[in-house]
Design a protein around this motif. Structure first.
Motif, PDB file in Angstrom:
ATOM      1  N   ALA A 129     -19.488 145.459 -54.847  1.00  0.00           N
ATOM      2  CA  ALA A 129     -20.654 146.186 -55.346  1.00  0.00           C
ATOM      3  C   ALA A 129     -21.778 146.062 -54.324  1.00  0.00           C
ATOM      4  O   ALA A 129     -21.909 145.041 -53.644  1.00  0.00           O
ATOM      5  N   PRO A 130     -22.585 147.099 -54.190  1.00  0.00           N
ATOM      6  CA  PRO A 130     -23.683 147.015 -53.232  1.00  0.00           C
ATOM      7  C   PRO A 130     -24.655 145.896 -53.590  1.00  0.00           C
ATOM      8  O   PRO A 130     -24.858 145.597 -54.758  1.00  0.00           O
ATOM      9  N   VAL A 131     -25.201 145.308 -52.588  1.00  0.00           N
ATOM     10  CA  VAL A 131     -26.171 144.248 -52.767  1.00  0.00           C
ATOM     11  C   VAL A 131     -27.478 144.880 -53.232  1.00  0.00           C
ATOM     12  O   VAL A 131     -27.833 145.976 -52.816  1.00  0.00           O
ATOM     13  N   GLN A 132     -28.182 144.194 -54.084  1.00  0.00           N
ATOM     14  CA  GLN A 132     -29.476 144.701 -54.517  1.00  0.00           C
ATOM     15  C   GLN A 132     -30.458 144.627 -53.352  1.00  0.00           C
ATOM     16  O   GLN A 132     -30.345 143.760 -52.477  1.00  0.00           O
ATOM     17  N   VAL A 133     -31.431 145.513 -53.368  1.00  0.00           N
ATOM     18  CA  VAL A 133     -32.418 145.577 -52.289  1.00  0.00           C
ATOM     19  C   VAL A 133     -33.119 144.231 -52.132  1.00  0.00           C
ATOM     20  O   VAL A 133     -33.304 143.749 -51.014  1.00  0.00           O
ATOM     21  N   ARG A 134     -33.478 143.606 -53.233  1.00  0.00           N
ATOM     22  CA  ARG A 134     -34.222 142.335 -53.123  1.00  0.00           C
ATOM     23  C   ARG A 134     -33.395 141.272 -52.426  1.00  0.00           C
ATOM     24  O   ARG A 134     -33.902 140.488 -51.648  1.00  0.00           O
ATOM     25  N   ASP A 135     -32.071 141.233 -52.693  1.00  0.00           N
ATOM     26  CA  ASP A 135     -31.211 140.240 -52.056  1.00  0.00           C
ATOM     27  C   ASP A 135     -31.038 140.540 -50.565  1.00  0.00           C
ATOM     28  O   ASP A 135     -31.049 139.635 -49.737  1.00  0.00           O
ATOM     29  N   ALA A 136     -30.869 141.818 -50.246  1.00  0.00           N
ATOM     30  CA  ALA A 136     -30.729 142.200 -48.843  1.00  0.00           C
ATOM     31  C   ALA A 136     -32.025 141.937 -48.088  1.00  0.00           C
ATOM     32  O   ALA A 136     -32.005 141.481 -46.942  1.00  0.00           O
ATOM     33  N   GLY A 166     -36.387 132.836 -37.042  1.00  0.00           N
ATOM     34  CA  GLY A 166     -35.410 132.623 -35.981  1.00  0.00           C
ATOM     35  C   GLY A 166     -35.865 133.186 -34.649  1.00  0.00           C
ATOM     36  O   GLY A 166     -36.845 133.919 -34.551  1.00  0.00           O
ATOM     37  N   SER A 167     -35.120 132.821 -33.635  1.00  0.00           N
ATOM     38  CA  SER A 167     -35.404 133.331 -32.288  1.00  0.00           C
ATOM     39  C   SER A 167     -34.154 133.177 -31.434  1.00  0.00           C
ATOM     40  O   SER A 167     -33.153 132.633 -31.869  1.00  0.00           O
ATOM     41  N   CYS A 168     -34.266 133.633 -30.223  1.00  0.00           N
ATOM     42  CA  CYS A 168     -33.154 133.506 -29.275  1.00  0.00           C
ATOM     43  C   CYS A 168     -33.137 132.133 -28.593  1.00  0.00           C
ATOM     44  O   CYS A 168     -32.352 131.914 -27.677  1.00  0.00           O
ATOM     45  N   ALA A 169     -33.969 131.231 -29.037  1.00  0.00           N
ATOM     46  CA  ALA A 169     -34.086 129.927 -28.377  1.00  0.00           C
ATOM     47  C   ALA A 169     -32.788 129.122 -28.386  1.00  0.00           C
ATOM     48  O   ALA A 169     -32.443 128.502 -27.388  1.00  0.00           O
ATOM     49  N   SER A 170     -32.049 129.137 -29.517  1.00  0.00           N
ATOM     50  CA  SER A 170     -30.854 128.294 -29.554  1.00  0.00           C
ATOM     51  C   SER A 170     -29.567 129.094 -29.369  1.00  0.00           C
ATOM     52  O   SER A 170     -28.830 128.848 -28.435  1.00  0.00           O
ATOM     53  N   ASP A 171     -29.295 130.050 -30.236  1.00  0.00           N
ATOM     54  CA  ASP A 171     -28.063 130.836 -30.142  1.00  0.00           C
ATOM     55  C   ASP A 171     -28.433 132.309 -30.276  1.00  0.00           C
ATOM     56  O   ASP A 171     -28.390 132.874 -31.361  1.00  0.00           O
ATOM     57  N   CYS A 172     -28.785 132.896 -29.181  1.00  0.00           N
ATOM     58  CA  CYS A 172     -29.306 134.255 -29.157  1.00  0.00           C
ATOM     59  C   CYS A 172     -28.296 135.266 -29.687  1.00  0.00           C
ATOM     60  O   CYS A 172     -28.655 136.173 -30.446  1.00  0.00           O
ATOM     61  N   ALA A 173     -27.039 135.124 -29.332  1.00  0.00           N
ATOM     62  CA  ALA A 173     -26.018 136.069 -29.790  1.00  0.00           C
ATOM     63  C   ALA A 173     -25.910 136.044 -31.310  1.00  0.00           C
ATOM     64  O   ALA A 173     -25.854 137.094 -31.956  1.00  0.00           O
ATOM     65  N   TYR A 174     -25.908 134.845 -31.882  1.00  0.00           N
ATOM     66  CA  TYR A 174     -25.842 134.727 -33.336  1.00  0.00           C
ATOM     67  C   TYR A 174     -27.087 135.334 -33.975  1.00  0.00           C
ATOM     68  O   TYR A 174     -26.995 136.102 -34.934  1.00  0.00           O
ATOM     69  N   PHE A 175     -28.237 134.983 -33.448  1.00  0.00           N
ATOM     70  CA  PHE A 175     -29.499 135.444 -34.033  1.00  0.00           C
ATOM     71  C   PHE A 175     -29.599 136.964 -34.021  1.00  0.00           C
ATOM     72  O   PHE A 175     -29.876 137.585 -35.054  1.00  0.00           O
ATOM     73  N   LEU A 176     -29.371 137.589 -32.883  1.00  0.00           N
ATOM     74  CA  LEU A 176     -29.485 139.049 -32.804  1.00  0.00           C
ATOM     75  C   LEU A 176     -28.413 139.725 -33.661  1.00  0.00           C
ATOM     76  O   LEU A 176     -28.686 140.737 -34.319  1.00  0.00           O
ATOM     77  N   GLY A 177     -27.218 139.173 -33.672  1.00  0.00           N
ATOM     78  CA  GLY A 177     -26.157 139.714 -34.516  1.00  0.00           C
ATOM     79  C   GLY A 177     -26.506 139.615 -35.986  1.00  0.00           C
ATOM     80  O   GLY A 177     -26.252 140.537 -36.763  1.00  0.00           O
ATOM     81  N   ARG A 178     -27.125 138.517 -36.372  1.00  0.00           N
ATOM     82  CA  ARG A 178     -27.524 138.350 -37.773  1.00  0.00           C
ATOM     83  C   ARG A 178     -28.607 139.342 -38.150  1.00  0.00           C
ATOM     84  O   ARG A 178     -28.553 139.947 -39.220  1.00  0.00           O
ATOM     85  N   VAL A 179     -29.611 139.515 -37.302  1.00  0.00           N
ATOM     86  CA  VAL A 179     -30.666 140.492 -37.604  1.00  0.00           C
ATOM     87  C   VAL A 179     -30.040 141.873 -37.776  1.00  0.00           C
ATOM     88  O   VAL A 179     -30.345 142.597 -38.727  1.00  0.00           O
ATOM     89  N   HIS A 180     -29.138 142.230 -36.868  1.00  0.00           N
ATOM     90  CA  HIS A 180     -28.456 143.522 -36.953  1.00  0.00           C
ATOM     91  C   HIS A 180     -27.691 143.653 -38.270  1.00  0.00           C
ATOM     92  O   HIS A 180     -27.790 144.674 -38.970  1.00  0.00           O
ATOM     93  N   ASP A 181     -26.935 142.622 -38.639  1.00  0.00           N
ATOM     94  CA  ASP A 181     -26.150 142.651 -39.867  1.00  0.00           C
ATOM     95  C   ASP A 181     -27.039 142.744 -41.107  1.00  0.00           C
ATOM     96  O   ASP A 181     -26.732 143.468 -42.049  1.00  0.00           O
ATOM     97  N   GLU A 182     -28.153 142.016 -41.087  1.00  0.00           N
ATOM     98  CA  GLU A 182     -29.072 142.054 -42.234  1.00  0.00           C
ATOM     99  C   GLU A 182     -29.723 143.426 -42.365  1.00  0.00           C
ATOM    100  O   GLU A 182     -29.943 143.909 -43.478  1.00  0.00           O
ATOM    101  N   LEU A 183     -30.020 144.071 -41.246  1.00  0.00           N
ATOM    102  CA  LEU A 183     -30.564 145.429 -41.308  1.00  0.00           C
ATOM    103  C   LEU A 183     -29.530 146.403 -41.874  1.00  0.00           C
ATOM    104  O   LEU A 183     -29.862 147.262 -42.702  1.00  0.00           O
ATOM    105  N   ASP A 184     -28.279 146.264 -41.469  1.00  0.00           N
ATOM    106  CA  ASP A 184     -27.204 147.109 -42.014  1.00  0.00           C
ATOM    107  C   ASP A 184     -27.051 146.889 -43.512  1.00  0.00           C
ATOM    108  O   ASP A 184     -26.869 147.829 -44.288  1.00  0.00           O
ATOM    109  N   ARG A 185     -27.118 145.644 -43.912  1.00  0.00           N
ATOM    110  CA  ARG A 185     -26.977 145.291 -45.331  1.00  0.00           C
ATOM    111  C   ARG A 185     -28.125 145.881 -46.147  1.00  0.00           C
ATOM    112  O   ARG A 185     -27.910 146.428 -47.233  1.00  0.00           O
TER     113      ARG A 185
END
Length: 165
Positions: free
Chosen positions: A65-72, A82-101
């Motif tokens: 089922a689609p995630v509710q807007v508030r949860d996304a 977050g930032s690219c300070a520790s694991d930039c690939a993970y961080f940018l990928g997560r931001v991208h995934d959260e925007l898609d969600r």
């Protein structure tokens, strides 16, 4: 006559042993095979087989089922610190995934996608710019747009609290 330590242990262990013996003496169960109780309760099909023995009908893989807007939105907000300070690939990928969600949640919201025109348009612009390439190199190349989209949506949502509370 008082019981010794050994006698007391034997007295307390006897009920436990009886329970274990009863549970171990039941019929061998295999995944998918009916237990004696369920086998008796399950009706026979015309061919003599039990209904639970039949394979499940072929169906497509269920979509969650689609995630509710508030949860996304909460997931997107979790990236704000977050930032690219520790694991930039993970961080940018997560931001991208959260925007898609969040995009999927807004489009599936009962209010309709027309209720979220700006955030959906900003995510679409990002998606077009990325060209379907979510590799780290491409996300890093477009880091400013990626994080800017996240920040614009955060600001927009903050001014529309009824949409995420």
């Amino acid at each position: 006559m008082p019981l010794s330590g050994r006698g007391l242990t034997a007295l307390l262990a006897a009920p436990l042993a009886a329970v274990l013996l009863v549970s171990c003496s039941s019929a061998e169960e295999r995944p998918g095979s009916p237990t004696p109780t369920t086998a008796a309760a399950a009706p026979l099909a015309d061919d003599g087989s039990r209904a639970e023995d039949a394979p499940a009908p072929e169906e497509g893989i269920p979509t969650p089922a689609p995630v509710q807007v508030r949860d996304a939105f909460a997931g997107l907000q979790a990236t704000l610190g977050g930032s690219c300070a520790s694991d930039c690939a993970y961080f940018l990928g997560r931001v991208h995934d959260e925007l898609d969600r969040l995009d999927a949640a807004m489009k599936a919201d009962p209010k309709g996608p027309g209720h979220f025109p700006e955030p959906i348009a900003w995510i679409e612009k990002l998606r077009t710019t990325l060209g379907g390439d979510r590799s780290f190199a491409n996300l890093k190349k477009h880091e400013t747009l990626l994080l800017g989209t996240r920040d614009r949506i955060n600001t927009w949502m903050q001014s529309h609290p009824d949409d995420y509370r």
